[in-house]
Write an enzyme that holds these catalytic residues in place. Structure first.
Site, short mmCIF file in Angstrom:
data_model
loop_
_atom_site.label_atom_id
_atom_site.label_comp_id
_atom_site.label_asym_id
_atom_site.label_seq_id
_atom_site.Cartn_x
_atom_site.Cartn_y
_atom_site.Cartn_z
N GLN A 14 0.82 -1.22 0.00
CA GLN A 14 0.00 0.00 0.00
C GLN A 14 0.86 1.27 0.00
O GLN A 14 0.62 2.18 -0.79
CB GLN A 14 -0.91 0.01 1.24
CG GLN A 14 -1.90 -1.15 1.30
CD GLN A 14 -3.10 -0.90 0.42
OE1 GLN A 14 -2.97 -0.72 -0.79
NE2 GLN A 14 -4.27 -0.90 1.02
N ASN A 97 9.11 -8.53 11.23
CA ASN A 97 9.77 -7.47 10.46
C ASN A 97 11.27 -7.38 10.71
O ASN A 97 12.02 -6.89 9.86
CB ASN A 97 9.06 -6.13 10.71
CG ASN A 97 7.70 -6.08 10.01
OD1 ASN A 97 7.37 -6.96 9.21
ND2 ASN A 97 6.90 -5.08 10.32
N HIS A 177 7.98 6.32 17.73
CA HIS A 177 6.71 6.27 17.00
C HIS A 177 5.81 5.23 17.65
O HIS A 177 5.53 4.19 17.10
CB HIS A 177 6.99 5.91 15.54
CG HIS A 177 5.75 5.85 14.69
ND1 HIS A 177 4.92 6.92 14.50
CD2 HIS A 177 5.22 4.84 13.98
CE1 HIS A 177 3.94 6.56 13.69
NE2 HIS A 177 4.09 5.31 13.37
#
Ligand code: A3D
Length: 321
Positions: A14, A97, A177
């Site tokens: 995306q 990840n 974050h």
């Protein structure tokens, strides 16, 4: 040189697809889309290239499933990995990840050692740290995107509440974050007027400001809850493009980014969101602002959360220790 710049996108999901489109619309250079999924980078590249006659931009699009294709890239933007689903925190993505960052790091080391690298993969501050270690690229050439996005959300919510142009609202969100990110009220302004003054002037109530800060902190989760199948991608892509453009055009913009800290802000060997200057040499300066006591406390809490994730990386894969 007169040659077009080369922008490689690792991950063509995306955000990767949106990045590819924006690079064309802004004529930043030629694009290589890379992904492990076969056909997706090729298909997205071809689709966007077919829009170029309509919008009138010249850019070459290449889709690839092998790292050779990124050779000589000027900028690499990394979104490879998995995004959140409803109910997940960014931290839940760490195990999967981290493996992806090891692979991407190898690819960068071999084929794009001179690139300016922007990481977007979550959990951001730990993943950009792992990517720098795995790639061995210079620390001033590897940065993480988060602060521009978190600040953009803060700016948008303020502009909407006050009924003013987004252009006149500036905001700064620092730290990691995560849910402990640090929106800095004192350093955020509307038409140059700091937010605490706006409250004193009666233009914004403290309650409203508090709820906007809260909404900013949860801004990513708000989108995830609405989309259900993934996380935000338009605003994250736009934010990374602003960073890439500052490097490619030597704009020397001052933007909040996850940067490698080597003693600044009392933090060592970690990536955390701080204001940095981005120009032709990558991160050219880390701006160290003076926090007040409350800000210091919020920042330390956020840094501690990032440290927990970095330590988890070292435990999962001792090669990072
Ligand atoms: P998505 O649309 O799933 O795209 C990820 C792409 O990565 C997919 O096309 C995968 O095939 C590909 N991929 C998976 N493993 C590999 C690999 N080993 N090598 C190369 N490609 C691979 O996700 P997305 O584009 O929505 O989000 C990408 C990442 O950005 C996620 O980790 C999100 O959590 C993160 N994200 C970060 C922010 C920040 O502000 C930091 C905001 C939004 C999303």
């Amino acid at each position: 040189t007169m040659a077009r710049k080369k922008i490689a996108l690792i991950g063509s999901g995306q955000i990767g697809g949106t990045l590819a489109h924006l690079v064309g619309l802004k004529e930043l250079g030629d694009v290589v889309l890379f992904d492990i999924a076969e056909g997706v980078p090729q298909g997205k590249g071809l689709d966007i290239a077919e829009s170029s006659p309509v919008d009138g931009f010249d850019a070459k699009y290449t889709g690839a499933n092998s790292y050779e294709a990124i050779a000589g890239a000027d900028v690499v933007i990394v979104t490879a990995g998995v995004p959140r689903k409803p109910g997940m925190s960014r931290d839940d993505l760490l195990g999967i990840n981290l493996k992806v960052m090891s692979q991407v790091g190898e690819g960068l080391k071999q084929y794009a050692p001179d690139a300016f690298v922007i990481c977007i993969t979550n959990p951001l501050d730990a993943m950009v740290w792992a990517l720098q270690k795995a790639s061995g690229l210079p620390k001033n050439k590897v940065v993480g995107m988060a602060g521009v996005l978190d600040s953009a959300r803060f700016r948008y919510f303020l502009a909407e509440e006050l009924g003013v142009s987004v252009k006149d609202v500036h905001a700064m969100t620092l730290g990691g974050h995560g849910d402990d990110m640090v929106p800095l009220i004192r350093y955020s302004t509307v038409g140059g007027v700091p937010l605490p003054d706006l409250v004193k002037m009666g233009w914004l109530t403290q309650d409203k400001l508090d709820s906007i800060v809260k909404r900013t902190r949860g801004g990513g989760g708000e989108i995830v809850a609405l989309l259900k199948t993934g996380s935000a991608f338009y605003a994250p892509a736009a934010s990374a493009i602003a960073m890439a453009e500052s490097y490619l055009r030597d704009q020397k913009r001052v933007l909040p980014c996850a940067a490698y800290l080597d003693g600044q802000y009392g933090v060592s060997d970690m990536y955390v969101g701080v204001p940095v200057l981005i120009g032709e040499n990558g991160v050219e300066k880390i701006v160290e602002i003076a926090f007040d006591e409350t800000e210091k406390e919020m920042f330390s809490k956020s840094v501690a959360a990032v440290k927990g994730l970095v330590d988890a990386c070292k435990t999962i894969n001792p090669a990072f220790a």
